[in-house]
Motif scaffolding. Structure first.
Motif, PDB file in Angstrom:
ATOM      1  N   SER A 282       0.819  -1.209   0.000  1.00 29.97           N
ATOM      2  CA  SER A 282       0.000   0.000   0.000  1.00 29.97           C
ATOM      3  C   SER A 282       0.852   1.257   0.000  1.00 29.97           C
ATOM      4  O   SER A 282       1.898   1.313   0.638  1.00 29.97           O
TER       5      SER A 282
ATOM      6  N   ALA B 216      -0.936   4.184   0.576  1.00 34.30           N
ATOM      7  CA  ALA B 216      -1.886   5.112   1.203  1.00 34.30           C
ATOM      8  C   ALA B 216      -1.307   5.616   2.527  1.00 34.30           C
ATOM      9  O   ALA B 216      -1.234   4.866   3.500  1.00 34.30           O
ATOM     10  N   GLY B 217      -0.885   6.854   2.568  1.00 36.47           N
ATOM     11  CA  GLY B 217      -0.248   7.393   3.770  1.00 36.47           C
ATOM     12  C   GLY B 217       0.993   6.584   4.102  1.00 36.47           C
ATOM     13  O   GLY B 217       1.861   6.355   3.248  1.00 36.47           O
ATOM     14  N   ASN B 218       1.084   6.119   5.336  1.00 33.40           N
ATOM     15  CA  ASN B 218       2.174   5.237   5.731  1.00 33.40           C
ATOM     16  C   ASN B 218       1.816   3.772   5.468  1.00 33.40           C
ATOM     17  O   ASN B 218       2.523   2.873   5.912  1.00 33.40           O
TER      18      ASN B 218
ATOM     19  N   TYR C 272      -2.045   1.649   4.097  1.00 36.18           N
ATOM     20  CA  TYR C 272      -3.412   1.257   4.467  1.00 36.18           C
ATOM     21  C   TYR C 272      -4.132   2.339   5.284  1.00 36.18           C
ATOM     22  O   TYR C 272      -4.969   2.035   6.128  1.00 36.18           O
ATOM     23  N   ASP C 273      -3.799   3.604   5.032  1.00 37.75           N
ATOM     24  CA  ASP C 273      -4.429   4.713   5.743  1.00 37.75           C
ATOM     25  C   ASP C 273      -5.678   5.138   4.970  1.00 37.75           C
ATOM     26  O   ASP C 273      -5.589   5.733   3.893  1.00 37.75           O
TER      27      ASP C 273
ATOM     28  N   THR D 227      -7.618   7.480   5.407  1.00 42.60           N
ATOM     29  CA  THR D 227      -7.773   8.931   5.264  1.00 42.60           C
ATOM     30  C   THR D 227      -6.822   9.503   4.228  1.00 42.60           C
ATOM     31  O   THR D 227      -6.848  10.716   3.973  1.00 42.60           O
ATOM     32  N   ALA D 228      -5.987   8.664   3.642  1.00 42.14           N
ATOM     33  CA  ALA D 228      -5.002   9.149   2.675  1.00 42.14           C
ATOM     34  C   ALA D 228      -4.886   8.186   1.502  1.00 42.14           C
ATOM     35  O   ALA D 228      -3.795   7.798   1.104  1.00 42.14           O
ATOM     36  N   SER D 229      -6.034   7.802   0.942  1.00 39.53           N
ATOM     37  CA  SER D 229      -6.050   6.856  -0.166  1.00 39.53           C
ATOM     38  C   SER D 229      -5.228   7.390  -1.339  1.00 39.53           C
ATOM     39  O   SER D 229      -5.424   8.512  -1.794  1.00 39.53           O
ATOM     40  N   SER D 230      -4.286   6.576  -1.806  1.00 37.99           N
ATOM     41  CA  SER D 230      -3.412   7.035  -2.887  1.00 37.99           C
ATOM     42  C   SER D 230      -2.581   5.888  -3.445  1.00 37.99           C
ATOM     43  O   SER D 230      -2.299   4.913  -2.753  1.00 37.99           O
TER      44      SER D 230
ATOM     45  N   THR E 236       1.063   5.206  -6.035  1.00 45.19           N
ATOM     46  CA  THR E 236       2.391   5.808  -6.126  1.00 45.19           C
ATOM     47  C   THR E 236       2.495   6.809  -7.270  1.00 45.19           C
ATOM     48  O   THR E 236       3.363   7.676  -7.260  1.00 45.19           O
TER      49      THR E 236
ATOM     50  N   SER F 262      -5.548   2.788  -5.175  1.00 43.51           N
ATOM     51  CA  SER F 262      -6.101   3.380  -3.956  1.00 43.51           C
ATOM     52  C   SER F 262      -5.211   3.144  -2.741  1.00 43.51           C
ATOM     53  O   SER F 262      -5.280   3.881  -1.760  1.00 43.51           O
TER      54      SER F 262
END
Length: 213
Positions: free
Chosen positions: A72, A74-76, A78-79, A81-84, A86, A145
């Motif tokens: 993942s 996302a943030g650090n 699997y966050d 609140t910070a779906s993303s 690379t 995601s």
């Protein structure tokens, strides 16, 4: 002029009532009646009835007795609140080889990043695979995601041997559990067969509770 203003106000109030009141209420009522589980976040409970997550969001399982999700970004990691993802292209050296630097005091640089080669080596080590052995692509790539709750059947099958050994059960039993928790293509046409990691791990704890740690 006054008549037109009053008409406009009445129309605005009526539309406000419909759009901000009646319509949302109808949609909410229909969703609760027909799709209550999905409408309320697809929350998943353990054997004791405690909510342990959502079937729609990945979690960072790392213990050997559990199946692990795909990596993942996302943030650090699997966050929710910070779906993303690379946002790195297939020719990116960072994506393939990663970044491994040290700060002046000898610590790992915060910008360090595990590339596909790093993730592949880690996956082979975790699952006792020989060096250079092929690995499922979803085991070494991050989803768009960073919260993809599913892994491929091939990924689950590779991990099954590690999980079986950690739980002290036969590999065939874990394979059957993977098969029982495999979801087919949507409508029989779209996507690929997949395994929801959270639901599979809950099934493991339910079926082999004494072995789980």
């Amino acid at each position: 002029m006054l008549k037109q203003i009053l008409t406009s106000i009445r129309i605005t109030l009526v539309l406000l009532l419909i759009v901000s009141g009646v319509y949302p209420l109808i949609v909410w009522g229909l969703s609760q009646a027909a799709f209550a589980h999905q409408a309320n976040g697809s929350l998943t409970k353990d054997a004791q009835g405690k909510v342990v997550g959502s079937a729609l969001l990945a979690q960072g399982f790392t213990k050997p007795e559990y199946f692990h999700p795909r990596p993942s970004a996302a943030g650090n990691g699997y966050d929710a609140t910070a779906s993303s993802g690379t946002n790195l292209g297939p020719t990116s050296d960072k994506l393939i080889n990663g970044i491994h630097k040290k700060t002046a005091d000898g610590k790992d640089d915060p910008s360090n990043f595990d590339g596909v080669k790093d993730l592949a080596a880690q996956y082979r080590t975790e699952n006792s695979l020989p060096a250079g052995a092929p690995v499922p692509v979803d085991a070494v790539t991050r989803s768009a995601s960073g919260l993809d709750p599913d892994i491929s059947v091939a990924n689950a099958k590779v991990q099954a041997a590690r999980v079986a050994k950690a739980r002290g059960v036969g590999g065939e039993e874990i394979d059957r559990l993977v098969d029982a928790n495999t979801q087919g293509r949507d409508l029989g046409l779209f996507g690929e067969p997949r395994v929801n990691v959270l639901q599979l791990n809950l099934a493991l704890d339910k079926q082999y509770p004494k072995a789980a740690k």
